[in-house]
Design a protein around this motif. Structure first.
Motif, short mmCIF file in Angstrom:
data_model
loop_
_atom_site.label_atom_id
_atom_site.label_comp_id
_atom_site.label_asym_id
_atom_site.label_seq_id
_atom_site.Cartn_x
_atom_site.Cartn_y
_atom_site.Cartn_z
N TYR A 1 29.69 -11.50 63.58
CA TYR A 1 30.75 -10.99 64.45
C TYR A 1 31.99 -11.83 64.24
O TYR A 1 31.91 -13.06 64.03
CB TYR A 1 30.35 -11.10 65.93
CG TYR A 1 29.49 -9.99 66.45
CD1 TYR A 1 30.03 -8.71 66.69
CD2 TYR A 1 28.15 -10.20 66.75
CE1 TYR A 1 29.24 -7.69 67.18
CE2 TYR A 1 27.35 -9.18 67.25
CZ TYR A 1 27.91 -7.93 67.46
OH TYR A 1 27.13 -6.92 67.96
N VAL A 2 33.15 -11.20 64.34
CA VAL A 2 34.43 -11.90 64.38
C VAL A 2 34.92 -11.91 65.83
O VAL A 2 34.93 -10.86 66.48
CB VAL A 2 35.49 -11.23 63.48
CG1 VAL A 2 36.89 -11.73 63.80
CG2 VAL A 2 35.16 -11.48 62.01
N ILE A 3 35.31 -13.07 66.32
CA ILE A 3 35.89 -13.20 67.65
C ILE A 3 37.38 -13.47 67.49
O ILE A 3 37.78 -14.51 66.97
CB ILE A 3 35.21 -14.34 68.43
CG1 ILE A 3 33.71 -14.05 68.59
CG2 ILE A 3 35.86 -14.51 69.80
CD1 ILE A 3 32.92 -15.19 69.20
N ASP A 4 38.19 -12.50 67.89
CA ASP A 4 39.65 -12.55 67.87
C ASP A 4 40.22 -12.52 66.45
O ASP A 4 40.38 -13.56 65.80
CB ASP A 4 40.19 -13.76 68.64
CG ASP A 4 40.03 -13.59 70.14
OD1 ASP A 4 39.82 -12.46 70.60
OD2 ASP A 4 40.13 -14.61 70.85
N ALA A 5 40.52 -11.32 65.98
CA ALA A 5 41.09 -11.12 64.64
C ALA A 5 42.59 -11.33 64.71
O ALA A 5 43.36 -10.40 64.96
CB ALA A 5 40.75 -9.72 64.13
N ALA A 6 43.01 -12.56 64.48
CA ALA A 6 44.40 -12.96 64.69
C ALA A 6 45.15 -13.11 63.38
O ALA A 6 44.71 -13.85 62.48
CB ALA A 6 44.45 -14.28 65.45
N HIS A 7 46.26 -12.40 63.26
CA HIS A 7 47.33 -12.63 62.29
C HIS A 7 47.01 -12.28 60.83
O HIS A 7 47.77 -11.53 60.21
CB HIS A 7 47.82 -14.08 62.34
CG HIS A 7 48.22 -14.56 63.68
ND1 HIS A 7 49.07 -13.86 64.52
CD2 HIS A 7 47.84 -15.67 64.38
CE1 HIS A 7 49.22 -14.53 65.65
NE2 HIS A 7 48.49 -15.61 65.60
N ASP A 8 45.95 -12.83 60.28
CA ASP A 8 45.75 -12.79 58.82
C ASP A 8 44.49 -12.02 58.48
O ASP A 8 43.39 -12.59 58.34
CB ASP A 8 45.67 -14.22 58.29
CG ASP A 8 45.74 -14.30 56.77
OD1 ASP A 8 45.44 -13.29 56.10
OD2 ASP A 8 46.11 -15.38 56.25
#
Length: 224
Positions: free
Chosen positions: A39-46
């Motif tokens: 799982y990815v927690i918080d897909a931020a910016h890049d």
């Protein structure tokens, strides 16, 4: 057979915009899983950096701790590249739509949900205050500790988004936030967790529940 769950960590950089202001920010992106699924927690910016960190693993979902644009701006691109669903608490859809007006989340993250990856549970705790639909993700059996986190170690990990940081609560001075509400969330939902629980935050350094709990009354006094 999946392997033992681990935590991977990225720091990505971009901007946060709300209420007519824009600020440069660095965000923590957390990946929880093993060599097969994550799982990815918080897909931020890049998005590219996040997709590269996922690699050839199956991405089970993109979990949004809240809807502020710096925590969700890369989510649609990661979802489109991997086929993974984006999950967000419904009370934060108003914030999500400010960034992604033509792309809705694929599902909900609500109190009591339990997500499983690599035989490890992630329990959803609704912790409003920084935003109405802010959530934290608690993995009670996930062993914590890494050299880049100052030697913190313990059994149990909390991914706190912007609800709890090293040194105090998340910001509540902007639209859709409430200081009394975030204090209630931290007191009732987070500081009741075991003291050794490592808190992995949305920005900055990690901490522990035991390190933050004694300061609750100081935070309340500062907030008035």
């Amino acid at each position: 057979m999946t392997g033992e769950a681990r935590i991977d960590h990225l720091v990505t950089s971009g901007t946060f915009s709300l209420d007519g202001g824009t600020w440069e920010v660095d965000n923590n992106v957390w990946l929880v899983g093993d060599d097969r699924e994550v799982y990815v927690i918080d897909a931020a910016h890049d998005a590219r950096a996040i997709i590269d960190a996922v690699g050839d693993r199956r991405l089970l979902g993109i979990l949004c701790t809240h809807g502020h644009d710096d925590h969700v701006d890369a989510a649609p691109e990661v979802a489109d590249a991997t086929g993974a669903p984006i999950l967000l608490h419904p009370e934060d859809e108003v914030l999500w739509r400010m960034r992604h007006p033509r792309r809705a989340p694929d599902g909900r993250l609500v109190e009591g949900d339990v997500l499983t990856v690599a035989d490890t549970e992630l329990r959803v705790l609704h912790t409003p205050g920084h935003s109405p639909g802010a959530v934290c993700l608690y993995a009670p059996t996930l062993t914590a500790g890494a050299p880049d986190e100052g030697g913190l170690s313990g059994v149990g990990t909390l991914f706190s988004g912007d609800t709890l940081f090293q040194g105090g609560p998340g910001a509540t001075g902007r639209s859709y936030s409430s200081f009394p509400t975030i204090i209630d969330s931290i007191r009732d939902r987070l500081l009741t967790l075991p003291a050794e629980t490592v808190v992995r935050t949305g920005h900055g350094d990690s901490t522990t529940i035991g390190a933050e709990a004694p300061h609750l009354e100081e935070w309340i006094a500062r907030g008035h």
